[in-house]
Structure formats: C-alpha cells, structure tokens
Write an enzyme that holds these catalytic residues in place. Structure first.
Site, short mmCIF file in Angstrom:
data_model
loop_
_atom_site.label_atom_id
_atom_site.label_comp_id
_atom_site.label_asym_id
_atom_site.label_seq_id
_atom_site.Cartn_x
_atom_site.Cartn_y
_atom_site.Cartn_z
N ASN A 116 0.83 -1.19 0.00
CA ASN A 116 0.00 0.00 0.00
C ASN A 116 0.87 1.24 0.00
O ASN A 116 1.96 1.26 0.56
CB ASN A 116 -0.96 0.00 1.20
CG ASN A 116 -0.39 0.69 2.41
OD1 ASN A 116 -0.44 1.92 2.52
ND2 ASN A 116 0.18 -0.08 3.34
N PHE A 120 -1.69 8.07 4.45
CA PHE A 120 -2.43 8.65 5.57
C PHE A 120 -3.71 9.35 5.10
O PHE A 120 -4.02 10.47 5.53
CB PHE A 120 -1.56 9.65 6.36
CG PHE A 120 -0.59 9.03 7.32
CD1 PHE A 120 -0.77 7.76 7.82
CD2 PHE A 120 0.53 9.74 7.74
CE1 PHE A 120 0.12 7.20 8.72
CE2 PHE A 120 1.43 9.20 8.64
CZ PHE A 120 1.23 7.92 9.12
N SER A 181 5.69 5.17 8.74
CA SER A 181 5.04 4.86 7.47
C SER A 181 5.95 5.26 6.32
O SER A 181 6.53 6.36 6.33
CB SER A 181 3.71 5.60 7.35
OG SER A 181 3.20 5.49 6.04
N ASN A 183 4.96 6.03 3.39
CA ASN A 183 4.16 6.65 2.35
C ASN A 183 3.91 8.14 2.53
O ASN A 183 3.16 8.74 1.76
CB ASN A 183 2.81 5.92 2.24
CG ASN A 183 3.00 4.45 1.89
OD1 ASN A 183 3.79 4.12 1.01
ND2 ASN A 183 2.32 3.57 2.61
N THR A 184 4.49 8.75 3.55
CA THR A 184 4.48 10.20 3.71
C THR A 184 5.92 10.69 3.56
O THR A 184 6.80 10.26 4.31
CB THR A 184 3.94 10.61 5.09
OG1 THR A 184 2.56 10.21 5.19
CG2 THR A 184 4.04 12.11 5.29
N LYS A 214 5.75 3.55 17.08
CA LYS A 214 5.75 2.48 16.08
C LYS A 214 6.99 2.61 15.21
O LYS A 214 7.23 3.67 14.61
CB LYS A 214 4.48 2.55 15.22
CG LYS A 214 4.31 1.35 14.28
CD LYS A 214 2.91 1.34 13.67
CE LYS A 214 2.64 0.06 12.89
NZ LYS A 214 1.24 -0.02 12.42
N ASN A 243 6.12 -1.59 11.42
CA ASN A 243 5.32 -1.06 10.33
C ASN A 243 5.61 -1.89 9.07
O ASN A 243 6.27 -2.93 9.13
CB ASN A 243 5.67 0.42 10.10
CG ASN A 243 4.47 1.23 9.63
OD1 ASN A 243 3.72 0.80 8.75
ND2 ASN A 243 4.29 2.40 10.21
#
Length: 351
Positions: A116, A120, A181, A183-184, A214, A243
């Site tokens: 993915n 967010f 994450s 993805n940011t 995390k 993560n």
C-alpha cells in the site's frame, strides 16, 4: 468451507481498495445492530488464559486489529465483535487529507501480502475526534494511531502530532506515534533520536498516556537502539514493532511486487518477529508485535519472542472475519501443549 472462502474469489475480482471499502460498509451496517451481537457470539473466544495486561490496558485476548484498517474510527465496535482483543484506529493526522493517487493498494496473492501507498488518507483530527467523542466505544481497548500531516514541515512535526493528540485524547485507551510509514515523504526521518525526543517529549508533557512509538522494520539496528533509548529516557509505555517495509525479497512471486509502497503480510513475518525479539531484549516496556500474523503459530512465535499482544491487517484480508477466533483457539492449544497457564506466562519465553 466458510462463507468467506466462498465469497473471497468474487471479492478479489474487485480492486483491493474497492473491496476494502465494501467490507467497511458492511461492518458499518452491522455495527450497533443485532447483527453485531450475532457476530460477537460467533467469533469471540472467552478464556481466562487469553487475558493479558499491558500499558495499563486489560486485553481479553492478545489478537488486535492494526492501524490502517479503520482509519477514521468508523467501525471499532464491529471489529471488536469479530473477536479481536483490541482495535487500533487511524492513522489520524491533524489535517484532513485525501492520501496518494489511486491505485494505491495492491494484492500479492501468490505471496499472501499487500503493498500500500495510501499516504495517511483520513478525515482529519477534528472529524475523527468528534466521531470518537460522539459514538460509543468498543468493549475492548481502543488504540489511536497518530501520524504527521503531509503538508506540515518536519521541523513543525511535534506541534502537528500534539494537535491530533489533543483532539482524540479523551477517546483512546492508548496512543501510538507513527513515525515509520513509508508513504508520507520524509516521515521516517523523524525516527532519529533528536526528532523522536521532541515529538514524544511534547506528547508526554501534554499528558499522553499510555504512549507508544511504532518503528520501521527497515531501521538499522543502531537506530532502533537509539529509539529505545528515547523510550526509556521518557518513560514511554510501549513499542509497536513493526510497520510495513519498503524492502523487496527476491522470493516474492507476484507481479505486483514492483509497486512502490509498504509491503505487509507473510513475506515480512520473520523480519517482524526478529525485530520484536530485538526490541524485547533491550527494553522492559511491552511490545506490540505486528507483521505477517495470520495464524496461531505466527502469533505464538511473536508472543514467545516478547510481544505482549499482536496485531494484524493483511491476515484479515486473506483469512477473513474468523481469523481472530481461529488464532485464539489455536493459542489455547499451544499454551496447553507447552504447559503455560496464560498468554502472559508465554511472553518472552524464547528470550
């Protein structure tokens, strides 16, 4: 064969995000109705051996839903009715944001994995906070995962996290700071010691408790040790490991392995368990084990490696709504086999 086994081929013909949204709508429809009660009766495993305590929370069983499944805290009660021992909602950011462009979620069927790059996507702290204040809470512990808004500069990250925390502070049983994450843009840079001290220290000073962080499975071990030093220095309450990963093993078979984003599911199971063990050996705070959990064997391995509780998301996609029940029933058998009176006795048995 379960109903989900019959439906899964049709569900898997849909794009992954479309299938997720359809599942979400079904859960929303069932929530707070007699259907929810029927789900609870079917999927909940009640056994005192499964009860465990960590970071001031009492968990009826150690199997929870990871952040990402219920980003806007819309179905936590329905998820609790599926037999999960806790539900972590989010990631929630200070600002409402649409996330990255679609497609942004991919099934790696041959690998029982997902990739993915959602980014967010969520309704923002004000909307989520209002919903959590307005609606009943699940009858299991509720965690809230907090991320950084994409538009916020890294140097202003602490204030961004603080705003989100203050909007959801009354609703959470525990709070997780997500700095891992993939993805940011730039988010993982916040895993360095100085940035962690500022963000986590700001939240701790604001009274955030229980407070967890995390971590990424891609962090070099010295960086993990730096993060754990911050956890100890600030007397934080726990660590979530791990993560998703941006690494791609040569063993992946699915054509979708080339997609950008965070990989979750079976391919990261052993890596995540190794990090659980690495963290548990170096800190006394409880560890939440995440990554590749889809059956009792995998959950038990993380528990014996030092996880007080475990979480899953991808396992729910591939195994269906009975996954928590099946894991919990299997855990009871494994505890009996190894002579443990409870999950708590098994935590860290392999350390």
């Amino acid at each position: 064969m379960s109903v989900y086994d019959l439906l899964k081929p049709a569900l898997f013909t849909l794009p992954p995000e479309t299938a997720h949204n359809a599942t979400h709508r079904l859960l929303r429809t069932a929530q707070d109705t007699p259907i929810e009660d029927a789900l609870r009766e079917r999927y909940t495993v009640s056994n005192p051996r499964l009860m465990t305590e960590a970071f001031d929370c009492t968990f009826p069983n150690p199997v929870g839903v990871a952040a990402g499944f219920d980003k806007n805290a819309e179905v936590p009660r329905a998820l609790g009715a599926l037999g999960f021992g806790h539900v972590e909602v989010g990631g929630v950011t200070a600002e409402r944001q649409p996330g990255n462009s679609r497609p942004r979620m991919f099934r790696l069927r041959e690998d029982r994995a997902l990739i993915n790059r959602m980014g967010f996507n969520n309704e923002g702290a004000d909307a989520v906070g209002d919903r959590l204040d307005r609606e009943p809470h699940p009858d299991v512990p509720l965690g809230i995962n907090i991320g950084k808004s994409k538009s916020t500069p890294l140097e202003e990250a602490a204030d961004d996290y603080l705003y989100t925390y203050e909007r959801v502070a009354n609703a959470g049983d525990y709070f997780v700071v997500n700095v891992s994450s993939p993805n940011t843009p730039g988010l993982r840079e916040l895993q360095n010691r100085e940035a962690l001290e500022e963000i986590l220290g700001t939240l701790a000073d604001a009274g955030a408790s229980p407070l967890l962080v995390k971590l990424s499975p891609d962090l070099p071990k010295p960086a993990v040790e730096d993060a754990l030093a911050v956890v100890d220095d600030l007397n934080l309450d726990g660590v979530v490991a791990t993560n998703t990963t941006t690494e791609r093993s040569s063993s992946l078979r699915s054509p979708e392995r080339v997609e950008r984003g965070g990989l979750s599911g079976k391919p990261i199971e052993s890596t995540a368990t190794d990090l659980v063990r690495f963290v548990a050996e170096r800190t006394d705070v409880p560890v939440v084990g995440v990554g590749g959990v889809s059956d009792a064997k995998g959950a038990y391995e993380k528990i014996r490696a030092g996880a007080s509780v475990v979480q899953l998301y991808t396992g729910l996609v591939y195994e269906g709504p009975s996954v928590a029940r099946e894991i919990n029933e299997g855990l009871i058998d494994l505890l009996e086999r190894d002579g443990f009176g409870s999950v708590e006795e098994a935590v860290g048995a392999d350390l």
